[in-house]
Design a protein around this motif. Structure first.
Motif, PDB file in Angstrom:
ATOM      1  N   ASN A 122       0.799  -1.232   0.000  1.00 15.84           N
ATOM      2  CA  ASN A 122       0.000   0.000   0.000  1.00 15.84           C
ATOM      3  C   ASN A 122       0.828   1.277   0.000  1.00 15.84           C
ATOM      4  O   ASN A 122       0.288   2.363   0.187  1.00 15.84           O
ATOM      5  CB  ASN A 122      -0.947   0.001   1.198  1.00 15.84           C
ATOM      6  N   VAL A 124       2.723   4.524  -1.238  1.00 11.88           N
ATOM      7  CA  VAL A 124       2.538   5.481  -2.323  1.00 11.88           C
ATOM      8  C   VAL A 124       3.844   6.247  -2.480  1.00 11.88           C
ATOM      9  O   VAL A 124       4.350   6.819  -1.511  1.00 11.88           O
ATOM     10  CB  VAL A 124       1.372   6.452  -2.017  1.00 11.88           C
ATOM     11  N   TRP A 146      -1.989  11.256  -1.621  1.00 13.50           N
ATOM     12  CA  TRP A 146      -1.963   9.879  -1.125  1.00 13.50           C
ATOM     13  C   TRP A 146      -3.323   9.219  -1.325  1.00 13.50           C
ATOM     14  O   TRP A 146      -3.407   8.097  -1.818  1.00 13.50           O
ATOM     15  CB  TRP A 146      -1.564   9.894   0.353  1.00 13.50           C
ATOM     16  N   ARG A 150      -4.150   6.042  -3.766  1.00 18.69           N
ATOM     17  CA  ARG A 150      -4.676   4.808  -3.166  1.00 18.69           C
ATOM     18  C   ARG A 150      -5.994   4.388  -3.798  1.00 18.69           C
ATOM     19  O   ARG A 150      -6.252   3.216  -3.987  1.00 18.69           O
ATOM     20  CB  ARG A 150      -4.856   4.989  -1.653  1.00 18.69           C
TER      21      ARG A 150
END
Length: 153
Positions: A122, A124, A146, A150
């Protein structure tokens, strides 16, 4: 790093961080101890930054950020290694966000994660270098970026 390059970086750092509380630069002993503790070669622009300011906090662009000192990182360079091996955290937002170098990749990008989302899948990527990270913070809202990264993946 050549003196002209260092001066150019310092000029950028001063402009981007004018609203932040800037600490005096790290001494060579602190930088050497940091280098030993992290067990990797740190990027030249990041080391130049630490020589200029050994940590800072405050507003940069639309963001609040707290950049750790060499000594803070040296004391616990990989605090979440069990969950996110290879992430060298160098800053946060004063809350749950963490910013750090992804040492598994070269050159090492700066990535964003959260205390409650320590998962390598996960991450970034915020910037390709430390200097680009400061420029990113100057021009972007990191949390909006972010979130968009996501939700678009």
């Amino acid at each position: 790093m050549p003196k002209n390059s260092t001066n150019a970086l310092e000029t950028l750092y001063k402009r981007w961080t004018r609203n932040m509380t800037v600490q005096p630069g790290a001494n060579e002993k602190a930088l050497n101890e940091l280098q030993r503790a992290v067990r990797i070669e740190l990027p030249a622009d990041y080391v130049a930054f630490l020589r200029w300011s050994n940590g800072m906090h405050g507003d940069i662009g639309r963001n609040y950020v707290d950049i750790s000192s060499a000594e803070e990182i040296t004391s616990d360079p990989y605090p979440f290694e069990e969950f996110v091996p290879g992430l060298l955290f160098i800053a946060g937002d004063g809350g749950a966000a963490l910013f750090g170098f992804d040492t598994r990749v070269h050159p090492m990008p700066i990535v964003i994660t959260h205390h409650d989302d320590l998962d390598l899948q996960n991450l970034v990527v915020a910037a390709v270098s430390f200097t680009a990270f400061l420029e990113f913070l100057t021009n972007e809202d990191w949390s909006e970026y972010w979130y968009n990264q996501r939700t678009s993946s």
